[in-house]
Design an enzyme around this catalytic site. Structure first.
Site, PDB file in Angstrom:
ATOM      1  N   ASP A 198      33.964 -51.476  -7.113  1.00 20.64           N
ATOM      2  CA  ASP A 198      33.581 -51.510  -5.873  1.00 20.64           C
ATOM      3  C   ASP A 198      34.217 -50.112  -5.185  1.00 20.64           C
ATOM      4  O   ASP A 198      35.205 -49.772  -5.439  1.00 20.64           O
ATOM      5  CB  ASP A 198      34.244 -52.805  -5.151  1.00 20.64           C
ATOM      6  N   SER A 256      20.301 -57.355  -6.180  1.00 23.57           N
ATOM      7  CA  SER A 256      20.711 -57.069  -4.787  1.00 23.57           C
ATOM      8  C   SER A 256      19.823 -56.500  -3.847  1.00 23.57           C
ATOM      9  O   SER A 256      19.358 -57.145  -3.113  1.00 23.57           O
ATOM     10  CB  SER A 256      21.919 -56.059  -4.833  1.00 23.57           C
ATOM     11  N   ASP A 281      15.042 -59.186  -9.613  1.00 21.31           N
ATOM     12  CA  ASP A 281      14.769 -59.889  -8.614  1.00 21.31           C
ATOM     13  C   ASP A 281      14.138 -59.405  -7.173  1.00 21.31           C
ATOM     14  O   ASP A 281      13.580 -59.856  -6.662  1.00 21.31           O
ATOM     15  CB  ASP A 281      15.778 -60.985  -8.135  1.00 21.31           C
ATOM     16  N   GLU A 286       8.174 -54.795  -1.981  1.00 24.96           N
ATOM     17  CA  GLU A 286       7.660 -56.099  -2.348  1.00 24.96           C
ATOM     18  C   GLU A 286       6.134 -56.618  -1.749  1.00 24.96           C
ATOM     19  O   GLU A 286       6.008 -56.186  -0.623  1.00 24.96           O
ATOM     20  CB  GLU A 286       8.585 -57.325  -1.974  1.00 24.96           C
ATOM     21  N   HIS A 309      11.984 -61.906  -5.650  1.00 27.91           N
ATOM     22  CA  HIS A 309      13.283 -62.139  -4.567  1.00 27.91           C
ATOM     23  C   HIS A 309      13.589 -63.617  -4.406  1.00 27.91           C
ATOM     24  O   HIS A 309      13.387 -63.887  -3.033  1.00 27.91           O
ATOM     25  CB  HIS A 309      12.635 -61.439  -3.391  1.00 27.91           C
ATOM     26  N   ILE A 310      13.792 -64.335  -5.123  1.00 27.56           N
ATOM     27  CA  ILE A 310      14.061 -65.835  -5.147  1.00 27.56           C
ATOM     28  C   ILE A 310      15.755 -66.186  -5.282  1.00 27.56           C
ATOM     29  O   ILE A 310      16.069 -67.211  -5.558  1.00 27.56           O
ATOM     30  CB  ILE A 310      13.432 -66.896  -5.887  1.00 27.56           C
ATOM     31  N   GLY A 311      16.432 -64.849  -5.519  1.00 28.68           N
ATOM     32  CA  GLY A 311      17.902 -65.182  -5.632  1.00 28.68           C
ATOM     33  C   GLY A 311      18.432 -66.070  -5.028  1.00 28.68           C
ATOM     34  O   GLY A 311      19.293 -67.082  -5.263  1.00 28.68           O
ATOM     35  N   GLY A 312      18.207 -66.130  -3.470  1.00 29.43           N
ATOM     36  CA  GLY A 312      18.829 -67.042  -2.731  1.00 29.43           C
ATOM     37  C   GLY A 312      18.061 -68.086  -2.001  1.00 29.43           C
ATOM     38  O   GLY A 312      18.395 -68.981  -1.302  1.00 29.43           O
TER      39      GLY A 312
HETATM   40  N1  LIG Z   1      18.375 -61.654  -4.334  1.00 32.25           N
HETATM   41  C1  LIG Z   1      18.322 -62.246  -3.297  1.00 32.25           C
HETATM   42  O1  LIG Z   1      17.720 -63.292  -2.812  1.00 32.25           O
HETATM   43  C2  LIG Z   1      19.707 -61.867  -2.406  1.00 32.25           C
HETATM   44  C3  LIG Z   1      20.392 -62.945  -1.620  1.00 32.25           C
HETATM   45  C4  LIG Z   1      21.491 -62.707  -0.959  1.00 32.25           C
HETATM   46  C5  LIG Z   1      22.089 -61.557  -1.104  1.00 32.25           C
HETATM   47  N2  LIG Z   1      21.165 -60.325  -1.531  1.00 32.25           N
HETATM   48  C6  LIG Z   1      21.845 -59.044  -1.704  1.00 32.25           C
HETATM   49  O2  LIG Z   1      22.926 -59.102  -2.668  1.00 32.25           O
HETATM   50  C7  LIG Z   1      23.960 -58.041  -2.242  1.00 32.25           C
HETATM   51  C8  LIG Z   1      25.331 -58.426  -2.206  1.00 32.25           C
HETATM   52  O3  LIG Z   1      25.559 -59.463  -1.180  1.00 32.25           O
HETATM   53  P1  LIG Z   1      26.820 -59.788  -0.808  1.00 32.25           P
HETATM   54  O4  LIG Z   1      26.698 -60.870   0.279  1.00 32.25           O
HETATM   55  O5  LIG Z   1      27.616 -59.932  -2.080  1.00 32.25           O
HETATM   56  O6  LIG Z   1      27.214 -58.511  -0.020  1.00 32.25           O
HETATM   57  P2  LIG Z   1      28.793 -58.046   0.436  1.00 32.25           P
HETATM   58  O7  LIG Z   1      28.577 -57.111   1.462  1.00 32.25           O
HETATM   59  O8  LIG Z   1      29.600 -59.221   0.444  1.00 32.25           O
HETATM   60  O9  LIG Z   1      29.220 -57.241  -1.179  1.00 32.25           O
HETATM   61  C9  LIG Z   1      28.741 -55.877  -1.133  1.00 32.25           C
HETATM   62  C10 LIG Z   1      29.813 -55.081  -2.041  1.00 32.25           C
HETATM   63  O10 LIG Z   1      29.424 -53.902  -2.484  1.00 32.25           O
HETATM   64  C11 LIG Z   1      30.193 -52.916  -2.290  1.00 32.25           C
HETATM   65  N3  LIG Z   1      29.419 -51.695  -2.382  1.00 32.25           N
HETATM   66  C12 LIG Z   1      28.635 -51.229  -1.567  1.00 32.25           C
HETATM   67  N4  LIG Z   1      28.233 -50.127  -2.260  1.00 32.25           N
HETATM   68  C13 LIG Z   1      28.913 -49.778  -3.277  1.00 32.25           C
HETATM   69  C14 LIG Z   1      28.504 -48.906  -4.339  1.00 32.25           C
HETATM   70  N5  LIG Z   1      27.699 -47.883  -4.300  1.00 32.25           N
HETATM   71  N6  LIG Z   1      29.478 -48.990  -5.413  1.00 32.25           N
HETATM   72  C15 LIG Z   1      30.232 -50.056  -5.731  1.00 32.25           C
HETATM   73  N7  LIG Z   1      30.432 -51.117  -4.587  1.00 32.25           N
HETATM   74  C16 LIG Z   1      29.514 -51.100  -3.495  1.00 32.25           C
HETATM   75  C17 LIG Z   1      30.873 -53.214  -0.953  1.00 32.25           C
HETATM   76  O11 LIG Z   1      32.169 -52.583  -0.913  1.00 32.25           O
HETATM   77  C18 LIG Z   1      30.959 -54.710  -0.885  1.00 32.25           C
HETATM   78  O12 LIG Z   1      32.323 -55.068  -1.384  1.00 32.25           O
HETATM   79  C19 LIG Z   1      23.346 -57.419  -1.126  1.00 32.25           C
HETATM   80  O13 LIG Z   1      22.542 -56.302  -1.178  1.00 32.25           O
HETATM   81  C20 LIG Z   1      22.223 -58.494  -0.539  1.00 32.25           C
HETATM   82  O14 LIG Z   1      21.196 -57.997   0.362  1.00 32.25           O
HETATM   83  C21 LIG Z   1      20.247 -60.573  -2.470  1.00 32.25           C
END
Ligand SMILES: NC(=O)c1ccc[n+]([C@@H]2O[C@H](COP(=O)([O-])OP(=O)(O)OC[C@H]3O[C@@H](n4cnc5c(N)ncnc54)[C@H](O)[C@@H]3O)[C@@H](O)[C@H]2O)c1
Length: 426
Positions: A198, A256, A281, A286, A309-312
């Site tokens: 991270d 992500s 996902d 999209e 895009h159904i992760g959540g």
């Molecule tokens: N697929 C889905 O349906 C779905 C659902 C919810 C969230 N998401 C996505 O999942 C991702 C994570 O969500 P979250 O709630 O855990 O976010 P979060 O903000 O809690 O965590 C993200 C982490 O990534 C770190 N980070 C940022 N850029 C980085 C890099 N280049 N290298 C290493 N670390 C890095 C940040 O410091 C942070 O700790 C987000 O992009 C969010 O949009 C997707």
């Protein structure tokens, strides 16, 4: 019961009786929930005394502007765009609940400038994403999609070749935030060894090991999974160089954001056999709606799981979002709390007994607190509690004052040049 004067009329300090009084509509007001927001949100707000109107679809700008007069709280999901024009037209609006994760659909600066708080549900679907990631790690490691597709074609491929247990394998988590940390815990419970990287300084959970660089993680991981946030700097941060660095036969997951990955590079490494499989996902582009064609460089590859895009997207997450955002809206109305607001300074202050609460959104310039306190002191109003927080150009002050204050106090606070919006909360 203590009755006292309020600009909207006479009411009791007993919150319960106050809500039931004729002033309920003035204080709580009308709620408009669009886009089929979960019934749990409707039930929660109705039980608190709000008049809730629901609509199964989103509204375009003109429809929204026509619908907003008289609306105190607006609930949307991702389809309804709330523009600066819509916000400017909505003089009764006090808060917007985005019953989803993203808030790009709302003009947040315009909302803040108008004193409209915006809330979302950033954590409600964390568990759903984690569970999908776990399912995919196991499915890819056992090559389940290939086996299943073969069976549907009539192929009985009973062999252990290329199938593994996840126990004892190494998971590399890139982005150790809400999702990354929860995945870390569950993966360890499955017997995986967890490494994470991270950019922020994150506490390692369980036996997870921190990697100071992404390369360090790529050198050891059998499975690499991306959970970084969507900051602009992450666009294309995982491309040819990073895929080439991954271990021979390793697996790749991205749940992500689509734009953080170079999908052409991923395809090339899957086709060459360097990577054994992938689960994706999220995509840079999209389809807009259900049934629209999905176009991607990743289509048609074996041992690649593609999901829309159904992760959540689970019913549990939707329920959680419904109650979480409804609660944030209600708390903002009744005690001024802005905890987790995405556009206003965060303030949450336990209310002192026998006080009246004022919430003052103002321009963040020096001397506001002194100005407020000098007005109250001159009028001999006793301040029982106060908390101020700032965010960029805005400041938000919540203050509890003794209930027998003169109305002149509110008038003078409203007339301060720094005041954007003064609310008498409870
Ligand atoms: N697929 C889905 O349906 C779905 C659902 C919810 C969230 N998401 C996505 O999942 C991702 C994570 O969500 P979250 O709630 O855990 O976010 P979060 O903000 O809690 O965590 C993200 C982490 O990534 C770190 N980070 C940022 N850029 C980085 C890099 N280049 N290298 C290493 N670390 C890095 C940040 O410091 C942070 O700790 C987000 O992009 C969010 O949009 C997707």
């Amino acid at each position: 019961m203590t009755a006292f004067h309020h600009p909207d009329g006479e009411y009791s300090i007993s919150r319960r009786r106050w809500r039931r009084s004729t002033l309920v509509d003035v204080q709580l007001g009308k709620v408009l929930l669009l886009e089929n927001i979960h019934a749990v949100a409707v039930a929660r707000l109705e039980s608190e005394g709000y008049e809730v109107e629901t609509l199964g679809r989103g509204l375009d700008e003109d429809e929204l502007i026509a619908a907003l007069p008289g609306v105190r709280l607006l609930g949307i999901r991702s389809k309804t765009k709330v523009s600066a024009k819509a916000i400017a037209s909505a003089t009764d609006l006090r808060a917007i609940g985005a019953f989803c994760i993203g808030t790009d659909q709302v003009d947040l600066p315009a909302a803040a400038a108008a004193g409209v708080a915006v809330f979302n549900a950033p954590f409600s679907n964390t568990r759903s994403v984690v569970e999908l990631a776990i399912a995919e790690i196991i499915a890819l490691t056992r090559r389940l999609t290939e086996k299943s597709a073969g069976m549907h074609r009539g192929v009985w491929d009973k062999s252990a070749e290329g199938s593994h247990e996840v126990r004892g394998r190494t998971l590399g988590i890139v982005g150790y935030g809400n999702i990354g940390t929860q995945l870390s815990v569950l993966a360890e419970n499955l017997g995986m060894t967890v490494y994470f990287h991270d950019t922020a300084d994150k506490l390692a959970l369980g036996n997870a090991r921190r990697c100071d660089s992404l390369d360090e993680l790529l050198d050891v991981a059998d499975v690499v999974t991306i959970h970084v946030d969507g900051r602009p700097g992450n666009s294309g941060f995982f491309g040819e160089k990073q895929f080439a660095r991954m271990r021979e036969g390793s697996l790749f997951l991205n749940l992500s954001r689509g734009f953080v990955i170079d999908h052409d590079a991923l395809r090339a490494h899957l086709e060459s056999g360097h990577l054994a499989g992938a689960a994706v996902d999220v995509f840079p582009k999209e389809p807009k709606g259900r049934g629209d064609e999905f176009v991607s460089a990743l289509r048609g590859l074996p041992n690649v799981i593609l999901t829309p895009h159904i992760g959540g997207s689970t019913e549990e997450a939707q329920t959680d979002i419904g109650s979480f955002v409804a609660d944030k809206l209600h708390r903002y109305v009744t005690d001024g709390s802005t905890t987790l607001s995405v556009n206003l300074p965060a303030v949450a202050l336990p209310q002192q007994p026998d006080t009246h609460r004022i919430a003052l959104l103002h321009h963040n310039v020096p001397g506001v607190l002194a100005h407020v306190n000098s007005i109250l002191a001159a009028l001999e109003v006793n301040v029982e509690g106060q908390l101020l927080s700032t965010r960029g150009e805005y400041g938000y002050l919540v203050l509890d004052i003794a209930i027998d204050y003169p109305e002149e106090a509110l008038k003078q606070l409203r007339e301060m040049p720094q005041t954007i919006l003064l609310r008498t909360v409870s």
